[in-house]
Design an enzyme around this catalytic site. Structure first.
Site, PDB file in Angstrom:
ATOM      1  N   GLY A  88       0.774  -1.231   0.000  1.00 41.74           N
ATOM      2  CA  GLY A  88       0.000   0.000   0.000  1.00 41.74           C
ATOM      3  C   GLY A  88       0.804   1.279   0.000  1.00 41.74           C
ATOM      4  O   GLY A  88       0.234   2.370   0.103  1.00 41.74           O
ATOM      5  N   GLU A 116       4.281  -6.600   1.288  1.00 44.58           N
ATOM      6  CA  GLU A 116       3.747  -6.899  -0.038  1.00 44.58           C
ATOM      7  C   GLU A 116       3.524  -5.642  -0.884  1.00 44.58           C
ATOM      8  O   GLU A 116       2.396  -5.306  -1.215  1.00 44.58           O
ATOM      9  CB  GLU A 116       2.405  -7.624   0.111  1.00 44.58           C
ATOM     10  N   PRO A 117       4.591  -4.956  -1.249  1.00 40.20           N
ATOM     11  CA  PRO A 117       4.394  -3.792  -2.114  1.00 40.20           C
ATOM     12  C   PRO A 117       4.100  -4.217  -3.549  1.00 40.20           C
ATOM     13  O   PRO A 117       4.730  -5.143  -4.065  1.00 40.20           O
ATOM     14  CB  PRO A 117       5.750  -3.073  -2.033  1.00 40.20           C
ATOM     15  N   GLY A 118       3.133  -3.561  -4.166  1.00 37.12           N
ATOM     16  CA  GLY A 118       2.817  -3.841  -5.568  1.00 37.12           C
ATOM     17  C   GLY A 118       3.045  -2.590  -6.387  1.00 37.12           C
ATOM     18  O   GLY A 118       4.027  -2.449  -7.123  1.00 37.12           O
ATOM     19  N   ARG A 119       2.129  -1.625  -6.188  1.00 42.16           N
ATOM     20  CA  ARG A 119       2.168  -0.370  -6.929  1.00 42.16           C
ATOM     21  C   ARG A 119       3.538   0.306  -6.873  1.00 42.16           C
ATOM     22  O   ARG A 119       4.042   0.794  -7.891  1.00 42.16           O
ATOM     23  CB  ARG A 119       1.119   0.568  -6.310  1.00 42.16           C
ATOM     24  N   ARG A 152      -8.453   3.268 -14.950  1.00 38.07           N
ATOM     25  CA  ARG A 152      -8.435   3.792 -13.581  1.00 38.07           C
ATOM     26  C   ARG A 152      -9.131   5.139 -13.417  1.00 38.07           C
ATOM     27  O   ARG A 152      -9.673   5.414 -12.355  1.00 38.07           O
ATOM     28  CB  ARG A 152      -7.004   3.814 -13.017  1.00 38.07           C
ATOM     29  N   TYR A 191     -12.020   5.060 -10.763  1.00 39.75           N
ATOM     30  CA  TYR A 191     -11.800   5.778  -9.499  1.00 39.75           C
ATOM     31  C   TYR A 191     -11.520   7.269  -9.668  1.00 39.75           C
ATOM     32  O   TYR A 191     -11.076   7.913  -8.714  1.00 39.75           O
ATOM     33  CB  TYR A 191     -10.576   5.228  -8.743  1.00 39.75           C
ATOM     34  N   CYS A 223     -16.360   3.877 -26.911  1.00 39.68           N
ATOM     35  CA  CYS A 223     -17.692   4.462 -26.996  1.00 39.68           C
ATOM     36  C   CYS A 223     -18.296   4.656 -25.610  1.00 39.68           C
ATOM     37  O   CYS A 223     -19.243   3.964 -25.239  1.00 39.68           O
ATOM     38  CB  CYS A 223     -18.577   3.568 -27.838  1.00 39.68           C
ATOM     39  N   TYR A 264      -1.500  -1.583 -12.172  1.00 42.03           N
ATOM     40  CA  TYR A 264      -2.957  -1.600 -12.335  1.00 42.03           C
ATOM     41  C   TYR A 264      -3.419  -0.972 -13.651  1.00 42.03           C
ATOM     42  O   TYR A 264      -4.498  -0.378 -13.710  1.00 42.03           O
ATOM     43  CB  TYR A 264      -3.646  -0.946 -11.125  1.00 42.03           C
TER      44      TYR A 264
HETATM   45  C1  LIG Z   1      -3.299  -5.037  -3.433  1.00 42.38           C
HETATM   46  C2  LIG Z   1      -2.611  -5.733  -2.331  1.00 42.38           C
HETATM   47  C3  LIG Z   1      -1.274  -5.457  -2.058  1.00 42.38           C
HETATM   48  C4  LIG Z   1      -0.484  -4.415  -2.791  1.00 42.38           C
HETATM   49  O1  LIG Z   1      -0.975  -3.131  -2.659  1.00 42.38           O
HETATM   50  P1  LIG Z   1      -0.176  -1.907  -3.338  1.00 42.38           P
HETATM   51  O2  LIG Z   1      -0.997  -0.734  -3.020  1.00 42.38           O
HETATM   52  O3  LIG Z   1      -0.139  -2.204  -4.803  1.00 42.38           O
HETATM   53  O4  LIG Z   1       1.178  -1.895  -2.748  1.00 42.38           O
HETATM   54  C5  LIG Z   1      -0.655  -6.194  -1.067  1.00 42.38           C
HETATM   55  N1  LIG Z   1      -1.317  -7.145  -0.382  1.00 42.38           N
HETATM   56  C6  LIG Z   1      -2.606  -7.428  -0.624  1.00 42.38           C
HETATM   57  C7  LIG Z   1      -3.282  -8.491   0.149  1.00 42.38           C
HETATM   58  C8  LIG Z   1      -3.307  -6.735  -1.602  1.00 42.38           C
HETATM   59  O5  LIG Z   1      -4.590  -7.020  -1.815  1.00 42.38           O
END
Ligand SMILES: *Cc1c(COP(=O)(O)O)cnc(C)c1O
Length: 441
Positions: A249, A294-297, A334, A338, A365, A394
């Protein structure tokens, strides 16, 4: 644009990513195209890993939340960087396995994992499954019993901290489809349920408090609350969690309303989280748990941009100017979902003064098919190359074939070289699974 230097403007006045001219990329690969800077992705993985190694004695792992951008190449990079991944579906698992990613380093999430997904996870020897319902614990236990294997699991809990971009709240009971609430006893009840299962090995707890968070306080608060919970479960039942997965997050820069994030900002998040965990472990005389983040973004978001070609331009006198591009909500939904804000620039005229404010519209469209609002640009012309920034997370992973548009390809840039990591979809790909029953012919 910061010290990570993903983006630069070269002497031709063109935008560069990872040392490569975006106008050249557009010429060679066409548009729309997603472009990723490999060095940026690796730097982000490394900064998180270094924190766990240096601040926490290596007692943990970084699990890249691959829902942000899932494809074989990104799993191959994660494997080389010796980090873990998190997945949320059979499709992501399949992609990771096909990329040769070691299954023991996979964390599998999902609030409603399907039976076949649980079976696939167990058959592929996924390291850890994060449980999110009583029923799921029952199903997984049977799946494991039938195979004679024991599965490591975590329980997803809600510590009562909810965070959104610029605000966070503490709640008694979180209204979410995810997790078990700590405050109402549900998390404790689920703990007893899982501990009673012969083929499940409960390692600890997971929480994920939100996304695109810039403050440190909500993470610290969540870490404190989960540690309080771990200590209370230990004293009440004797079960001591060995693993604490604190989720992801961490925020990224999208436009000028966001702070520009430096690598050191990301280590500060971890520093605060780790300091809090250590203090709580000491306070309660419990073990410092194995830490999973768990970083994603933040790993792929700013590493990626999307290149488009400007087409139709429409000015509604006194109201708005629309600049339409050859992509849209099918490659980046996105804004439609959002109202997410993005920055855009003309990649072929990046040094020119911005003289007008426009709305960047897609070609679908739908009136809501907008990519960015109120962006300042030089006077755009058809044929200009537009770059939309921070689209690495995303975007591809949420793309669709709406209006039967092809999902754009993705390329990876390293040391001034670019190559496909996802090839372009063809029209034939789009109709591949269509069937016309004989009676309709
Ligand atoms: C989406 C998610 C993440 C990653 O969130 P980011 O905002 O992309 O860092 C990590 N853990 C879980 C369980 C998620 O659902």
């Amino acid at each position: 644009m910061n010290e990570r230097d993903t983006l630069k403007i070269n002497r031709l006045g063109h935008l560069e990513i990872g040392g490569m001219d975006t106008v050249e990329i557009a010429g060679k690969f066409g548009t729309p195209v997603y472009v990723f800077d490999e060095a940026h992705i690796r730097n982000m993985m490394r900064v998180y890993k270094a924190c766990i190694d240096n601040l926490y004695g290596g007692n943990g792992t970084v699990a890249y939340a691959s829902k942000a951008f899932s494809c074989k190449a990104v799993y191959a990079i994660a494997k080389q960087e010796k980090i873990s991944i998190d997945i949320v579906s059979g499709g992501e698992l399949y992609t990771a396995v096909k990329a040769g990613f070691p299954a023991e380093n996979i964390y599998m999430h999902g609030n409603n994992k399907l039976v076949h997904e649980l079976e696939e996870a167990v058959d592929n020897k996924v390291g850890t499954i994060i449980l999110d319902s009583f029923r799921e614990a029952d199903i997984l236990n049977s799946v494991c019993k039938a195979r004679g294997t024991v599965q490591n699991v975590l329980i997803r809990i809600n510590p009562g901290v909810e965070a959104h971009t610029h605000a966070f709240v503490q709640t008694a009971r979180t209204d979410s489809k995810f997790g078990f609430s700590v405050s109402d006893g549900a998390a404790e009840e689920m703990t007893a349920h899982v501990l009673s299962k012969e083929f499940l090995n409960l390692k600890g707890y997971h929480c994920h408090i939100g996304s695109q968070i810039f403050e440190k306080e909500p993470f610290v608060l969540a870490a404190n609350k989960v540690m309080d919970f771990i200590a209370s479960i230990k004293s009440r039942s004797g079960f001591e969690a060995q693993t604490l997965n604190i989720g992801g997050g961490f925020g990224i820069w999208y436009n000028d309303e966001d702070p520009e994030m430096k690598l050191s900002d990301y280590s500060e998040y971890l520093d605060c989280i780790i300091t809090a965990i250590k203090a709580k472990a000491k306070q309660y005389s419990i073990n410092e748990p194995y830490l999973v983040i768990e970083p994603g973004r933040s790993i792929v978001g700013e590493a990626g941009i999307t290149l488009y070609t400007v087409g139709a331009i429409k000015e509604i006198a006194g109201i708005k100017k629309y600049v339409a591009i050859d992509g849209g909500m099918f490659d980046n939904p996105r804004y439609a979902l959002y109202q997410s804000k993005y920055s855009a620039l003309l990649a072929n005229r990046a040094k020119e003064e911005c003289t007008e404010k426009v709305t960047v519209a897609g070609k679908c469209c739908e009136s809501g098919d907008i990519i960015a609002v109120d962006v300042q640009l030089p006077k755009a012309k058809s044929g200009d190359i537009m770059a939309v920034l921070s689209t690495g997370a995303y975007n591809y992973s949420m793309a669709s074939n709406y209006n039967r548009n092809a999902v754009p390809p993705a390329i990876l840039v390293k040391d001034g070289q670019a190559e496909y990591i996802i090839k372009p979809q063809t029209y034939e790909d789009i109709v591949r699974n269509d069937v016309v029953p004989d009676r309709l012919k």
